[in-house]
Design a protein around this motif. Structure first.
Motif, PDB file in Angstrom:
ATOM      1  N   TYR A   8       0.733  -1.377   0.117  1.00 55.19           N
ATOM      2  CA  TYR A   8       0.031   0.013   0.023  1.00 55.19           C
ATOM      3  C   TYR A   8       0.735   1.214   0.072  1.00 55.19           C
ATOM      4  CZ  TYR A   8      -4.260  -2.772   0.368  1.00 55.19           C
ATOM      5  OH  TYR A   8      -5.030  -3.932   0.437  1.00 55.19           O
ATOM      6  N   TRP A   9       1.823   1.181  -0.716  1.00 49.16           N
ATOM      7  CA  TRP A   9       2.870   2.281  -0.767  1.00 49.16           C
ATOM      8  C   TRP A   9       3.417   2.964   0.593  1.00 49.16           C
ATOM      9  CZ3 TRP A   9       3.963   7.535  -2.826  1.00 49.16           C
ATOM     10  CH2 TRP A   9       4.579   7.589  -3.916  1.00 49.16           C
ATOM     11  N   ARG A  10       3.458   2.092   1.507  1.00 46.85           N
ATOM     12  CA  ARG A  10       3.822   2.472   2.898  1.00 46.85           C
ATOM     13  C   ARG A  10       4.985   1.618   3.445  1.00 46.85           C
ATOM     14  NH1 ARG A  10      -0.538   4.411   6.671  1.00 46.85           N
ATOM     15  NH2 ARG A  10      -1.525   5.747   5.443  1.00 46.85           N
ATOM     16  N   LYS A  11       5.534   1.836   4.713  1.00 44.83           N
ATOM     17  CA  LYS A  11       6.562   1.070   5.492  1.00 44.83           C
ATOM     18  C   LYS A  11       5.714  -0.185   6.087  1.00 44.83           C
ATOM     19  CE  LYS A  11      10.216   3.912   5.134  1.00 44.83           C
ATOM     20  NZ  LYS A  11      11.767   3.591   5.128  1.00 44.83           N
ATOM     21  N   PRO A  81      11.397   1.602  15.573  1.00 43.20           N
ATOM     22  CA  PRO A  81      11.954   1.586  14.190  1.00 43.20           C
ATOM     23  C   PRO A  81      12.572   2.872  14.269  1.00 43.20           C
ATOM     24  CG  PRO A  81       9.575   0.768  14.227  1.00 43.20           C
ATOM     25  CD  PRO A  81       9.779   1.248  15.551  1.00 43.20           C
ATOM     26  N   THR A  82      13.580   3.103  13.317  1.00 41.81           N
ATOM     27  CA  THR A  82      14.397   4.567  13.310  1.00 41.81           C
ATOM     28  C   THR A  82      13.439   5.373  12.357  1.00 41.81           C
ATOM     29  OG1 THR A  82      15.579   3.541  11.386  1.00 41.81           O
ATOM     30  CG2 THR A  82      16.701   3.631  13.739  1.00 41.81           C
ATOM     31  N   PHE A  83      12.539   4.684  11.719  1.00 40.93           N
ATOM     32  CA  PHE A  83      11.716   5.380  10.783  1.00 40.93           C
ATOM     33  C   PHE A  83      11.027   6.472  11.287  1.00 40.93           C
ATOM     34  CE2 PHE A  83       7.365   5.521   8.981  1.00 40.93           C
ATOM     35  CZ  PHE A  83       7.368   6.032   7.738  1.00 40.93           C
ATOM     36  N   LEU A  84      10.322   6.034  12.431  1.00 34.64           N
ATOM     37  CA  LEU A  84       9.276   6.868  13.356  1.00 34.64           C
ATOM     38  C   LEU A  84      10.069   8.340  13.771  1.00 34.64           C
ATOM     39  CD1 LEU A  84       7.716   4.093  15.783  1.00 34.64           C
ATOM     40  CD2 LEU A  84       6.923   5.124  13.720  1.00 34.64           C
ATOM     41  N   LYS A  85      11.375   8.326  13.738  1.00 31.78           N
ATOM     42  CA  LYS A  85      11.968   9.707  14.422  1.00 31.78           C
ATOM     43  C   LYS A  85      11.613  10.606  13.381  1.00 31.78           C
ATOM     44  CE  LYS A  85      15.311   7.666  17.272  1.00 31.78           C
ATOM     45  NZ  LYS A  85      15.733   6.464  16.767  1.00 31.78           N
ATOM     46  N   ASP A  86      11.898  10.482  12.087  1.00 29.75           N
ATOM     47  CA  ASP A  86      11.715  11.640  11.339  1.00 29.75           C
ATOM     48  C   ASP A  86      11.221  11.231   9.721  1.00 29.75           C
ATOM     49  OD1 ASP A  86      13.898  10.038  10.134  1.00 29.75           O
ATOM     50  OD2 ASP A  86      15.349  11.505  10.399  1.00 29.75           O
ATOM     51  N   GLN A  87      10.631  10.147   9.604  1.00 28.15           N
ATOM     52  CA  GLN A  87       9.850   9.539   8.663  1.00 28.15           C
ATOM     53  C   GLN A  87      10.510   9.599   7.238  1.00 28.15           C
ATOM     54  OE1 GLN A  87       5.379   9.476   8.415  1.00 28.15           O
ATOM     55  NE2 GLN A  87       5.383  10.883   6.963  1.00 28.15           N
ATOM     56  N   PHE A  89      12.258   7.910   3.736  1.00 26.60           N
ATOM     57  CA  PHE A  89      11.905   7.139   2.901  1.00 26.60           C
ATOM     58  C   PHE A  89      13.215   7.028   2.028  1.00 26.60           C
ATOM     59  CE2 PHE A  89       8.091   8.872   3.829  1.00 26.60           C
ATOM     60  CZ  PHE A  89       7.173   7.809   4.231  1.00 26.60           C
ATOM     61  N   SER A  90      13.732   5.960   1.533  1.00 17.63           N
ATOM     62  CA  SER A  90      14.590   5.418   0.620  1.00 17.63           C
ATOM     63  C   SER A  90      14.075   6.228  -0.900  1.00 17.63           C
ATOM     64  CB  SER A  90      15.010   4.202   0.431  1.00 17.63           C
ATOM     65  OG  SER A  90      14.198   3.559   0.147  1.00 17.63           O
ATOM     66  N   ASN A  91      12.635   6.092  -1.116  1.00 13.89           N
ATOM     67  CA  ASN A  91      12.145   6.388  -2.420  1.00 13.89           C
ATOM     68  C   ASN A  91      11.730   7.920  -2.241  1.00 13.89           C
ATOM     69  OD1 ASN A  91      10.291   7.115  -4.504  1.00 13.89           O
ATOM     70  ND2 ASN A  91       9.201   5.264  -4.161  1.00 13.89           N
ATOM     71  N   PRO A  92      12.386   9.046  -3.142  1.00 17.50           N
ATOM     72  CA  PRO A  92      12.173  10.172  -2.975  1.00 17.50           C
ATOM     73  C   PRO A  92      10.802  10.542  -3.367  1.00 17.50           C
ATOM     74  CG  PRO A  92      13.550   9.727  -4.894  1.00 17.50           C
ATOM     75  CD  PRO A  92      13.578   8.392  -4.178  1.00 17.50           C
ATOM     76  N   LEU A  93      10.080   9.914  -4.183  1.00 20.81           N
ATOM     77  CA  LEU A  93       8.817  10.309  -4.494  1.00 20.81           C
ATOM     78  C   LEU A  93       7.929  10.138  -3.297  1.00 20.81           C
ATOM     79  CD1 LEU A  93       8.139   8.574  -7.861  1.00 20.81           C
ATOM     80  CD2 LEU A  93       8.565  11.002  -7.340  1.00 20.81           C
ATOM     81  N   LYS A  94       8.070   9.036  -2.317  1.00 19.74           N
ATOM     82  CA  LYS A  94       7.317   8.857  -1.190  1.00 19.74           C
ATOM     83  C   LYS A  94       7.531   9.905  -0.197  1.00 19.74           C
ATOM     84  CE  LYS A  94       6.875   3.821  -1.169  1.00 19.74           C
ATOM     85  NZ  LYS A  94       7.024   2.409  -0.302  1.00 19.74           N
ATOM     86  N   ASN A  95       8.690  10.541  -0.238  1.00 19.65           N
ATOM     87  CA  ASN A  95       9.194  11.510   0.736  1.00 19.65           C
ATOM     88  C   ASN A  95       8.353  12.609   0.396  1.00 19.65           C
ATOM     89  OD1 ASN A  95      10.894  12.535   2.871  1.00 19.65           O
ATOM     90  ND2 ASN A  95      12.275  13.399   1.315  1.00 19.65           N
ATOM     91  N   ILE A  96       8.521  13.174  -0.760  1.00 18.20           N
ATOM     92  CA  ILE A  96       7.562  14.233  -1.354  1.00 18.20           C
ATOM     93  C   ILE A  96       6.132  14.125  -0.815  1.00 18.20           C
ATOM     94  CG2 ILE A  96       7.122  15.723  -3.358  1.00 18.20           C
ATOM     95  CD1 ILE A  96       9.817  14.998  -4.446  1.00 18.20           C
ATOM     96  N   TYR A  97       5.679  13.076  -1.322  1.00 14.59           N
ATOM     97  CA  TYR A  97       4.246  12.617  -1.434  1.00 14.59           C
ATOM     98  C   TYR A  97       3.795  12.852   0.113  1.00 14.59           C
ATOM     99  CZ  TYR A  97      -0.272  10.325  -1.698  1.00 14.59           C
ATOM    100  OH  TYR A  97      -1.541  10.231  -1.765  1.00 14.59           O
ATOM    101  N   TYR A  98       4.478  12.026   0.896  1.00 18.43           N
ATOM    102  CA  TYR A  98       3.877  11.914   2.437  1.00 18.43           C
ATOM    103  C   TYR A  98       4.374  13.219   3.147  1.00 18.43           C
ATOM    104  CZ  TYR A  98       2.273   7.110   1.797  1.00 18.43           C
ATOM    105  OH  TYR A  98       1.385   6.153   1.315  1.00 18.43           O
ATOM    106  N   ASN A  99       5.653  13.698   3.205  1.00 13.48           N
ATOM    107  CA  ASN A  99       6.270  14.509   4.086  1.00 13.48           C
ATOM    108  C   ASN A  99       5.893  16.283   3.782  1.00 13.48           C
ATOM    109  OD1 ASN A  99       7.078  12.784   5.742  1.00 13.48           O
ATOM    110  ND2 ASN A  99       9.296  12.633   4.739  1.00 13.48           N
ATOM    111  N   TYR A 100       5.549  16.226   2.113  1.00 10.02           N
ATOM    112  CA  TYR A 100       5.508  17.683   1.830  1.00 10.02           C
ATOM    113  C   TYR A 100       4.002  17.889   1.082  1.00 10.02           C
ATOM    114  CZ  TYR A 100      10.496  17.922   2.568  1.00 10.02           C
ATOM    115  OH  TYR A 100      11.467  18.074   3.194  1.00 10.02           O
ATOM    116  N   ILE A 101       3.705  16.824   0.222  1.00 12.33           N
ATOM    117  CA  ILE A 101       2.209  17.082  -0.141  1.00 12.33           C
ATOM    118  C   ILE A 101       1.200  16.613   0.940  1.00 12.33           C
ATOM    119  CG2 ILE A 101       0.514  16.460  -1.983  1.00 12.33           C
ATOM    120  CD1 ILE A 101       3.128  15.707  -3.765  1.00 12.33           C
ATOM    121  N   LEU A 102       1.047  15.611   1.340  1.00  9.30           N
ATOM    122  CA  LEU A 102       0.072  15.207   2.238  1.00  9.30           C
ATOM    123  C   LEU A 102       0.358  15.651   3.763  1.00  9.30           C
ATOM    124  CD1 LEU A 102      -1.036  11.419   1.555  1.00  9.30           C
ATOM    125  CD2 LEU A 102      -1.914  13.600   0.577  1.00  9.30           C
TER     126      LEU A 102
END
Ligand SMILES: C[S@@+](CC[C@H](N)C(=O)[O-])C[C@H]1O[C@@H](n2cnc3c(N)ncnc32)[C@H](O)[C@@H]1O
Length: 215
Positions: A8-11, A81-87, A89-102
């Motif tokens: 589902y395009w998540r971690k 999980p270290t992910f929880l600290k700053d969310q 993603f290795s995929n830059p598109l996910k980074n933009i989508y979740y952290n900047y768009i949504l």
């Protein structure tokens, strides 16, 4: 049954083959009422609901417990999980989508509720540290519990003790992650070994990773 764990395009904690191995365990027991301790971004929750829906139609429940950003009672000894600290993603598109768009925190009740929206009548999400909240949850009808929350010795013992109180003698299933060498956490292994020994319980090791306890 064709089992296909989707991301589902998540971690998820169950990457690659592990998601399908988890679904195989679920489908082996065909449970109706499932508890997951450690929901993270809700991917295993969603896959669990997808499978329960296929097996039982609308007649199932899923209960998920996670800190969802709330405080741990023993912060220092938990492994998050270290992910929880700053969310990140290795995929830059996910980074933009979740952290900047949504601007969405995937490990939040709101975000996981959105992912599970299709099953809103069947699910319950609970925020809190299991050392505090698990004893307040009605676990009497749980058929299958996936233990994947706090990984300290104390938390695993706490969670197993409370689950076992409700599931004892019912031949239900507690599947624990991070026991075997494929994702080994020493405190988890030690807690599970001591708990099963003390309670004279059989332990099945699944694919060198999961520990499965039949109550
Ligand atoms: C490894 S992740 C779970 C992965 C998830 N089961 C999956 O398949 O994607 C562990 C989760 O447990 C949660 N957690 C850690 N300590 C906890 C505690 N004491 N009580 C409740 N949740 C906890 C963390 O917030 C994190 O989301």
């Amino acid at each position: 049954m064709n089992l296909n764990y989707k991301s589902y395009w998540r971690k998820t904690g169950l990457k690659g083959k592990w998601g399908n191995i988890f679904l195989q365990r679920l489908s082996t027991y065909n449970p109706k009422n499932v508890l997951e301790i450690g929901v993270f971004c809700g991917v295993t929750a969603r896959n669990t609901c997808d499978l329960l829906d296929k097996i039982n139609g609308k007649d199932f429940t899923y209960v998920g417990v996670d800190l969802f950003g709330s405080d741990q009672s023993e912060k220092k000894d938990e492994i998050e999980p270290t992910f929880l600290k700053d969310q990140k993603f290795s995929n830059p598109l996910k980074n933009i989508y979740y952290n900047y768009i949504l601007r969405e925190n995937l490990n939040s009740i709101d975000s996981v509720s959105k992912l599970l929206k299709k099953y809103s009548d069947n699910i319950k999400l609970i925020a809190g540290d299991t050392n505090k909240v698990l004893k307040e949850i009605n676990l009497q009808n749980i058929d299958f519990a996936f233990l994947d929350g706090g990984h300290s010795y104390q938390t695993v013992i706490n969670d197993l003790t409370i689950l076992y109180e409700s599931m004892k003698g019912k031949k239900k299933v507690i599947l624990c992650d991070d026991y075997g060498k494929e994702s080994y956490i020493s405190e988890v292994e030690k807690a599970i070994n001591n708990f099963t020994k003390q309670n004279n319980l059989e332990l099945n090791i699944i694919e060198n990773r999961f520990a499965e306890i039949i109550t």
